[in-house]
Design a protein around this motif. Structure first.
Motif, PDB file in Angstrom:
ATOM      1  N   ILE A  57       0.840  -1.188   0.000  1.00 21.82           N
ATOM      2  CA  ILE A  57       0.000   0.000   0.000  1.00 21.82           C
ATOM      3  C   ILE A  57       0.879   1.244   0.000  1.00 21.82           C
ATOM      4  CG2 ILE A  57      -1.638   1.326   1.392  1.00 21.82           C
ATOM      5  CD1 ILE A  57      -2.914  -1.249   2.208  1.00 21.82           C
ATOM      6  N   ARG A  58       0.531   2.221  -0.826  1.00 21.42           N
ATOM      7  CA  ARG A  58       1.360   3.415  -0.977  1.00 21.42           C
ATOM      8  C   ARG A  58       1.505   4.156   0.341  1.00 21.42           C
ATOM      9  NH1 ARG A  58      -0.751   6.967  -5.543  1.00 21.42           N
ATOM     10  NH2 ARG A  58      -2.258   7.590  -3.975  1.00 21.42           N
ATOM     11  N   ARG A  59       2.672   4.749   0.553  1.00 15.27           N
ATOM     12  CA  ARG A  59       2.995   5.337   1.849  1.00 15.27           C
ATOM     13  C   ARG A  59       2.887   6.865   1.834  1.00 15.27           C
ATOM     14  NH1 ARG A  59       6.178   0.867   0.946  1.00 15.27           N
ATOM     15  NH2 ARG A  59       6.181  -0.685   2.611  1.00 15.27           N
ATOM     16  N   ASN A  60       2.208   7.432   0.860  1.00 14.19           N
ATOM     17  CA  ASN A  60       1.962   8.866   0.901  1.00 14.19           C
ATOM     18  C   ASN A  60       0.600   9.139   0.284  1.00 14.19           C
ATOM     19  OD1 ASN A  60       2.399   9.467  -2.132  1.00 14.19           O
ATOM     20  ND2 ASN A  60       4.272   8.403  -1.553  1.00 14.19           N
ATOM     21  N   TRP A  61       0.004  10.252   0.679  1.00 17.35           N
ATOM     22  CA  TRP A  61      -1.339  10.603   0.217  1.00 17.35           C
ATOM     23  C   TRP A  61      -1.281  11.926  -0.533  1.00 17.35           C
ATOM     24  CZ3 TRP A  61      -3.732   6.312   0.966  1.00 17.35           C
ATOM     25  CH2 TRP A  61      -3.489   5.550   2.110  1.00 17.35           C
ATOM     26  N   SER A  62      -1.924  11.976  -1.679  1.00 14.00           N
ATOM     27  CA  SER A  62      -1.905  13.169  -2.516  1.00 14.00           C
ATOM     28  C   SER A  62      -2.770  14.277  -1.912  1.00 14.00           C
ATOM     29  CB  SER A  62      -2.422  12.823  -3.914  1.00 14.00           C
ATOM     30  OG  SER A  62      -2.568  13.991  -4.699  1.00 14.00           O
ATOM     31  N   GLY A 243      -9.489   8.235  10.331  1.00 11.68           N
ATOM     32  CA  GLY A 243      -8.404   7.621   9.590  1.00 11.68           C
ATOM     33  C   GLY A 243      -7.566   6.634  10.359  1.00 11.68           C
ATOM     34  N   VAL A 244      -7.898   6.381  11.619  1.00  7.57           N
ATOM     35  CA  VAL A 244      -7.137   5.438  12.430  1.00  7.57           C
ATOM     36  C   VAL A 244      -7.948   4.149  12.573  1.00  7.57           C
ATOM     37  CG1 VAL A 244      -6.042   4.990  14.656  1.00  7.57           C
ATOM     38  CG2 VAL A 244      -5.994   7.297  13.679  1.00  7.57           C
ATOM     39  N   ILE A 245      -7.340   3.021  12.185  1.00  5.86           N
ATOM     40  CA  ILE A 245      -7.987   1.720  12.304  1.00  5.86           C
ATOM     41  C   ILE A 245      -7.607   1.139  13.660  1.00  5.86           C
ATOM     42  CG2 ILE A 245      -8.295  -0.550  11.274  1.00  5.86           C
ATOM     43  CD1 ILE A 245      -7.244   0.608   8.654  1.00  5.86           C
ATOM     44  N   PRO A 268      -3.498   8.442   8.227  1.00  2.32           N
ATOM     45  CA  PRO A 268      -2.988   9.766   7.869  1.00  2.32           C
ATOM     46  C   PRO A 268      -1.496   9.934   8.163  1.00  2.32           C
ATOM     47  CG  PRO A 268      -5.083   9.959   9.023  1.00  2.32           C
ATOM     48  CD  PRO A 268      -4.650   8.527   9.148  1.00  2.32           C
ATOM     49  N   ARG A 269      -1.038   9.438   9.301  1.00  4.31           N
ATOM     50  CA  ARG A 269       0.361   9.602   9.681  1.00  4.31           C
ATOM     51  C   ARG A 269       1.245   8.472   9.162  1.00  4.31           C
ATOM     52  NH1 ARG A 269       0.890   9.503  15.568  1.00  4.31           N
ATOM     53  NH2 ARG A 269       2.926  10.464  15.230  1.00  4.31           N
ATOM     54  N   ARG A 270       0.625   7.449   8.555  1.00  4.03           N
ATOM     55  CA  ARG A 270       1.352   6.333   7.982  1.00  4.03           C
ATOM     56  C   ARG A 270       2.224   5.649   9.031  1.00  4.03           C
ATOM     57  NH1 ARG A 270       2.271  10.622   4.905  1.00  4.03           N
ATOM     58  NH2 ARG A 270       4.544  10.575   5.180  1.00  4.03           N
ATOM     59  N   ARG A 271       1.593   5.318  10.151  1.00  4.70           N
ATOM     60  CA  ARG A 271       2.280   4.634  11.240  1.00  4.70           C
ATOM     61  C   ARG A 271       1.442   3.465  11.735  1.00  4.70           C
ATOM     62  NH1 ARG A 271       6.529   7.570  13.325  1.00  4.70           N
ATOM     63  NH2 ARG A 271       6.517   6.309  15.204  1.00  4.70           N
ATOM     64  N   ALA A 272       2.104   2.526  12.404  1.00  5.98           N
ATOM     65  CA  ALA A 272       1.410   1.357  12.944  1.00  5.98           C
ATOM     66  C   ALA A 272       1.985   1.018  14.306  1.00  5.98           C
ATOM     67  CB  ALA A 272       1.552   0.171  12.002  1.00  5.98           C
ATOM     68  N   PRO A 296       6.954   4.024  11.710  1.00  7.33           N
ATOM     69  CA  PRO A 296       6.469   4.386  10.366  1.00  7.33           C
ATOM     70  C   PRO A 296       6.380   3.168   9.467  1.00  7.33           C
ATOM     71  CG  PRO A 296       8.773   5.010  10.625  1.00  7.33           C
ATOM     72  CD  PRO A 296       8.298   4.566  11.976  1.00  7.33           C
ATOM     73  N   TRP A 297       5.493   3.257   8.471  1.00  8.38           N
ATOM     74  CA  TRP A 297       5.311   2.133   7.565  1.00  8.38           C
ATOM     75  C   TRP A 297       6.588   1.755   6.841  1.00  8.38           C
ATOM     76  CZ3 TRP A 297       0.095   3.506   4.715  1.00  8.38           C
ATOM     77  CH2 TRP A 297      -0.936   3.501   5.650  1.00  8.38           C
ATOM     78  N   ASP A 298       7.416   2.737   6.508  1.00  4.69           N
ATOM     79  CA  ASP A 298       8.632   2.459   5.747  1.00  4.69           C
ATOM     80  C   ASP A 298       9.576   1.533   6.511  1.00  4.69           C
ATOM     81  OD1 ASP A 298       7.816   3.999   3.645  1.00  4.69           O
ATOM     82  OD2 ASP A 298       8.878   5.787   4.310  1.00  4.69           O
TER      83      ASP A 298
END
Length: 316
Positions: A57-62, A243-245, A268-272, A296-298
């Motif tokens: 899943i892409r790690r940035n939002w347009s 936006g938080v699951i 939104p923050r791309r963290r888990a 972070p997801w990365d």
């Protein structure tokens, strides 16, 4: 128009249609059957799934505004079936789609088809108001977990069969806003699959033979670092807020134990942030041991918590 027959690229179409030109908006109703259909050929701006080249899943939002004006371009009432349908980076067979647009609202009343290794059904409503809004449901039946988008972590679920239901709604003019305002819920039941990132089958079989902490460490280090562990059933219940699951339940039954998980995915923050707790059912007196994934997801940090189990073996 009756007896419609047409060929566009590799696709052949048959059906009926009616057109209306007597009002401010063009009107069209149609019932069409196609051999194969690529939505990108009709909507050049259509995007694939938010994913990287390797399927994550892409790690940035347009932040670019999404053009929802097509919702108000015409009044449509379309019923479409296709032997094969490609769209949003996914492929379906025996697909059926009903779409209506009127008064700035697009309604996908019913989409269903065979895809993701099972059956997929979608209902979606898009309203092009002062702030665009989306609301819909997604149902998966007997889908293949290995075909679902993932995060590319070395700890997760890699295979299995799953039934799932998603109920989602959001508002926003850009991808980032839509993600940040996501609300809803999800439920999932899986079976007969593999958990990636640790290998406990061999560990469980040798645990009774361990005599001291050194032996336990030697056995656990490779088991907790990589490999696969089979699961019999998998269960998940989650709520989505801004936006938080947030997972109310995320658990798996193993042939020799259970895995209980708490955690959340911050879209939104791309963290888990996840904490896993493993309990060996054949050894009810032994305390659980755990694993964590956070950051972070990365590059999420992974850590193991075996102190309680080490103390148990030392006392034994």
């Amino acid at each position: 128009i009756s007896g419609l027959q047409a060929a566009i690229g590799p696709s052949e179409f048959t059906g009926t249609a009616n057109l209306g030109f007597g009002s401010d908006l063009f009107r069209m109703g149609a019932t069409v059957a196609a051999t194969e259909l690529d939505l990108a050929a009709f909507f050049p701006g259509i995007a694939g799934p938010a994913a990287t080249d390797d399927g994550d899943i892409r790690r940035n939002w347009s932040v670019e505004p999404i053009d929802f004006s097509i919702v108000e371009a015409a009044n449509l009432d379309l019923n479409l079936t296709a032997e094969t349908l490609d769209g949003f980076g996914l492929a379906f067979t025996d697909a059926s789609l009903s779409v209506r647009t009127a008064n700035g609202v697009l309604a996908v009343d019913d989409f269903h088809g065979n895809g993701l290794g099972g059956a997929v059904a979608v209902a979606l409503t898009v309203t092009n108001g002062a702030v665009p809004s989306l609301e819909g449901t997604l149902d998966l039946a007997a889908a293949d977990l290995s075909m679902l988008p993932g995060f590319g972590w070395d700890l997760g679920v890699t295979s299995g069969t799953v039934n799932a239901h998603f109920d989602l709604k959001t508002v926003g003019a850009s991808e980032r806003e839509l993600v940040a305002n996501l609300e809803g819920s999800m439920s999932l039941e899986g079976s007969d699959g593999m958990l990636e990132g640790f290998s406990l089958a061999n560990f469980n079989g040798r645990f009774a033979e361990i005599k001291d902490v050194a032996e336990l460490n030697a056995l656990m280090q490779p088991a907790m670092r990589s490999g696969q562990t089979p699961f019999v059933t998998l269960r998940a219940e989650a709520a989505m807020r801004q936006g938080v699951i947030e997972f109310d339940e995320l658990a798996a039954d193993l042939p020799f134990g259970t895995v209980e998980t708490t955690g959340e995915i911050d879209l939104p923050r791309r963290r888990a942030n996840f904490d896993l707790e493993v309990l060996l059912t054949e050894f009810p007196d032994a305390p659980p041991f755990g694993m964590s994934l956070a950051g972070p997801w990365d590059a999420p940090r992974r850590s193991n918590d075996t102190e309680a189990l080490l103390a148990y073996v030392a006392s034994r």
